[in-house]
Design a protein around this motif. Structure first.
Motif: not given
Ligand SMILES: [Zn+2]
Length: 849
Positions: A128, A131, A205, A244-245
């Motif tokens: 993403h 992130e 994203r 991810h974040e």
């Molecule tokens: Zn993510």
């Protein structure tokens, strides 16, 4: 870069009280000073700036130049021409026999006999784009693996082959990185509402076409994914990470995940043994640096298209890491402000810990993969279904697109030797393929074909079913005995088709997926294209051939361009679309209408505008943009909703509104759209945009009320149950059967009335009060696959999925669902394309009372 400058840069960045080595890898031991740190190479400290993709690539290539522990490969490029690279880390000795290692590793997989071969794992970052902490961590990991002289690092390099995809989504990452960098202040502004922390639509994203790349591992729609899958299967690692974040007030997450949502087709060993075991390593590492975290309560690995789950369907272990996001360089939280550097450190520590844990638990990983293939073979043997056959005789493009997808997942596909009828459906030898279950990747076959897999949970992070055979809506049969198979398919090639010159008329059927592409190509060359609103049977070279509803007619003498130009345009369209285009010498047909009939309409070229921008569902809009760009080759104007008031709507005969709030539409804007509609425009709405159109009075069609089911007595539950009970009512993504009116222009080119549609929302229409205008109706027992709450079933069954409402001289085509879901719903794509190409030719028939 000179040393003094580096020192000045480090001092001027207020985000660092300590030096980079002391902060990121205080226990690194001996370091080779010849290798440049990211800070030395980039000219700024990691965490003080967002690194552009090209700089990230340059840095890793620089390490490749200086070190014999790393080899960089270019695996492809993105839509926006950013290079996709893969880095391979192992000792110099291993590098010199890398191909030998790879072959031995692959050969030993099923048996688990790879104890004496270096362990292959892969680290994947930044799927993403917004992130961003993990790609910065990728650079630190790259540095560490090439510069560290620590005995542990040397052991890793000696006993492992570590693959790295440093940036899974380069286009999205750069979009966000530029945003964060261009708004970075000095001193940094931690206020969450500051522009630095609040990207504009659609945000970073997604990839170029606004697709979520962390769904695409299974669907393989985009080049980024396809390049990645080739590299993945070339190596078939034992471990794959995905970083991810999440929300800024959260902490850090690592596996194990929610036990109630383990995928039931994947052997339990992974969930019961591997995840808890690795979890101990992650926990220990994060305890050591004082980072808080959680496990077990969120995220699922049901869907095979996540970076942290795809590998699980090949006997490996996928690991998910989620870091609270600083989204920007520094952001306030409910505790202390979160720095970008802190988020990067957690991802970096998790990367090294994954390597450490993988090597330490090598025996367990080998055992798991061997057990996976053993159990997969046993399940295949016990399966009552021995093979799947599929193929649409009228649609080579869609059939072959599905074959291509199976090949991407290393599923063996064969031609069939004989034409057969199964369950009343005819499967023709040259146009049918077979997938026997008796093959190594049977677990992936189940995920592609099975619709009835039952899950124990009723809360889904994403879809609850993803049977791809239904997405492609291909005729298929499950066979109890495998038919004798023909040639194995190794690649997909389309049959190139020659067009014979005609001075009278060309025709082609609408049933092939590429028919709309051919129509647009012809129209854009100035060819007048007509369509038969009723079927006909023509005599071609002495045999009878039936053309279905919507078939395309090109009368040669009724054109503004020369016969030669027509021939060239038709030949090119046939070639580019791999479409069979016929030349006819007579308009007289043996069945149905003749070619000069009043049921033949001249098609208008679609002039399409789609509203996009803040509040609009980016992925739904992106799927349409991608469909028209990549599959049809047709331009579409993406109009930002804030520019609507100054747009000249006369340029468009079709406007698309996907799900969204459309709150910026004030009275003048709404009136402007309504006037355009009444004057003959075609408005196509998806999902909640239809609710908006109904509320504005654009159409008299009606919604099914949200609360049709009222309980008799008011129940009372514990507060803590709310998430589970209410979440279970969501229509998170299931497959439903609808009855499609194939005589309606929206249904043209579809052979069967019963088709599959994907539903992941609450929009449902009542059947139209006009008896001819309910184009698609959910059947009485509509659920094909996935989860459905009983209350939702009552709302859906026998109600409408697609209705066409009239307004003045215009029409509103309302899709309750998203026919273009994730670029994979080839079946319902056709209905959407029909709305574009036939929309302005659709009337709402008058009913005589
Ligand atoms: Zn993510």
């Amino acid at each position: 870069m000179n040393k003094l400058l580096v020192t000045i840069l480090s001092l001027t960045t207020c985000l660092f009280a300590t030096s980079q080595p002391a902060y990121f890898y205080p226990q690194a031991g001996k370091i080779n000073p010849a290798m440049p740190t990211p800070e030395q190479f980039l000219g700024y400290a990691i965490g003080s700036h967002h690194t552009r993709h090209d700089k990230l690539v340059e840095y890793i290539k620089e390490l490749d130049k200086l070190s014999d522990r790393i080899a960089v490969q270019i695996v492809g490029e993105t839509y926006e021409h950013r290079q996709q690279i893969a880095a391979i880390y192992t000792s110099a000795a291993n590098h010199s026999r890398l191909e030998e290692i790879r072959k031995a590793h692959l050969a030993g997989q099923i048996t688990g006999a790879t104890e004496n071969i270096p362990l292959v794992i892969q680290l994947g970052y930044n799927v993403h784009g917004n992130e961003p902490s993990s790609s910065e961590a990728a650079m630190l990991t790259a540095y560490y693996l090439t510069a560290s002289e620590d005995p542990e690092t040397l052991q890793w390099l000696d006993q492992m082959v570590i693959l790295m995809d440093p940036n899974i989504n380069p286009d999205g990452r750069d979009r966000h990185s530029n945003w964060a960098n261009m708004h970075k202040a000095n001193p940094p502004v931690a206020d969450p509402i500051d522009r630095e922390h609040t990207e504009v639509w659609p945000g970073g994203r997604f990839n170029h076409y606004w697709f979520d790349m962390n769904r695409d591992w299974f669907l393989a729609v985009h080049p980024e994914t396809r390049n990645r899958l080739r590299f993945f299967h070339y190596w078939r690692p034992y471990v794959q990470t995905d970083h991810h974040e999440m929300g800024s007030n959260s902490t850090f997450y690592f596996d194990p995940g929610k036990s109630s949502s383990n995928n039931p087709v994947v052997p339990e060993d992974l969930y019961n043994t591997i995840y808890p075991k690795f979890g101990q390593y992650f926990s220990q590492a994060l305890n050591q640096i004082g980072s808080m975290y959680f496990t077990k309560e969120a995220f699922d690995k049901l869907y095979p298209g996540y970076g942290s789950s795809y590998i699980n369907f090949y006997g490996g272990a996928g690991f998910l890491f989620e870091q609270a996001s600083s989204r920007g360089h520094l952001q306030e939280t409910s505790t202390i402000p979160l720095t970008f550097a802190f988020t990067i450190r957690n991802q970096f520590v998790s990367s090294l810990t994954t390597i450490r844990a993988s090597l330490a638990e090598k025996a367990l990983l080998l055992k798991m993969r061997a057990a996976f293939y053993r159990s997969s073979a046993e399940t295949a043997k016990k399966s009552p279904v021995k093979a799947y056959v599929f193929g649409d005789v009228n649609d080579e493009t869609r059939t072959k697109a599905f074959v291509d997808l199976l090949l991407m997942h290393y599923i063996d596909v064969y031609e069939v030797e004989k034409t057969e009828v199964y369950n009343g459906q005819r499967f023709e030898a040259a146009k049918t393929y077979v997938v026997p279950v008796d093959q190594p990747n049977y677990i992936m076959i189940r995920s592609v074909f099975e619709k009835g897999i039952t899950y124990t949970d009723s809360l889904f992070y994403d879809a609850s079913t993803w049977s791809l055979i239904h997405a492609y809506d291909l005729p298929y049969a499950e066979l109890r005995t495998a038919p004798s198979k023909g040639k194995k398919i190794t690649s997909v090639t389309q049959t190139a088709s020659q067009v014979e010159r005609s001075n009278y008329v060309y025709v082609f059927d609408l049933r092939d997926y590429n028919a709309h592409k051919a129509i647009y190509q012809l129209q854009s060359k100035g060819v007048i294209v007509q369509s038969a609103f009723r079927p006909f049977t023509a005599t071609i070279a002495g045999t009878q051939k039936t053309f279905g509803y919507g078939s395309v007619i090109i009368p040669v003498q009724l054109q503004k361009i020369s016969t030669d130009s027509i021939f060239k345009a038709v030949s090119d369209a046939g070639k580019n679309s791999n479409l069979k285009i016929y030349s006819l010498g007579s308009a007289y047909n043996t069945g149905g209408i003749d070619l000069g009939s009043g049921y033949v309409r001249t098609l208008r070229t679609p002039q399409v505008m789609m509203l996009v921008g803040q509040g609009v569902a980016a992925t739904e809009a992106g799927e349409i943009w991608h469909l028209l760009d990549q599959r049809i080759g047709m331009p579409i104007t993406k109009l930002d909703i804030t520019n609507f008031v100054r747009a000249d709507l006369h340029r468009y005969n079709t406007i698309i509104m996907v799900s969204g709030s459309y709150t910026v539409f004030d009275k003048p804007a709404t009136d402007k759209l309504k006037l355009w509609l009444q004057n003959g425009g075609t408005l196509i709405t998806l999902k909640t945009a239809g609710e908006w159109a109904i509320k504005q009075g654009f159409t008299k069609e009606k919604l099914v009320a949200a609360d049709t089911i009222k309980p008799k007595i008011t129940p009372r539950f514990n507060y803590d149950n709310a998430v589970d009970i209410e979440g279970a009512k969501a229509l998170g993504g299931s497959i439903f059967a609808v009855d499609l009116d194939t005589t309606h222009p929206i249904g043209f080119g579809t052979t069967n009335r019963k088709i599959s549609i994907y539903k992941n929302g609450q929009t449902i229409f009542l059947p139209s009060t006009n008896i001819y205008s309910t184009v698609a109706q959910y059947t009485n027992n509509p659920l094909i696959g996935g989860y459905l709450h009983a209350a939702s079933l009552k709302k859906i069954k026998t109600n409408a999925a697609i209705v066409v409402g009239g307004e003045g001289n215009g029409r509103v085509i309302l899709f309750a669902d998203n026919p273009n879901f994730r670029g994979t719903w080839y079946g319902t794509n056709k209905l959407f394309l029909n709305a574009l190409f036939f929309g302005s030719h659709m009337s709402v028939p008058a009913v005589v009372e």
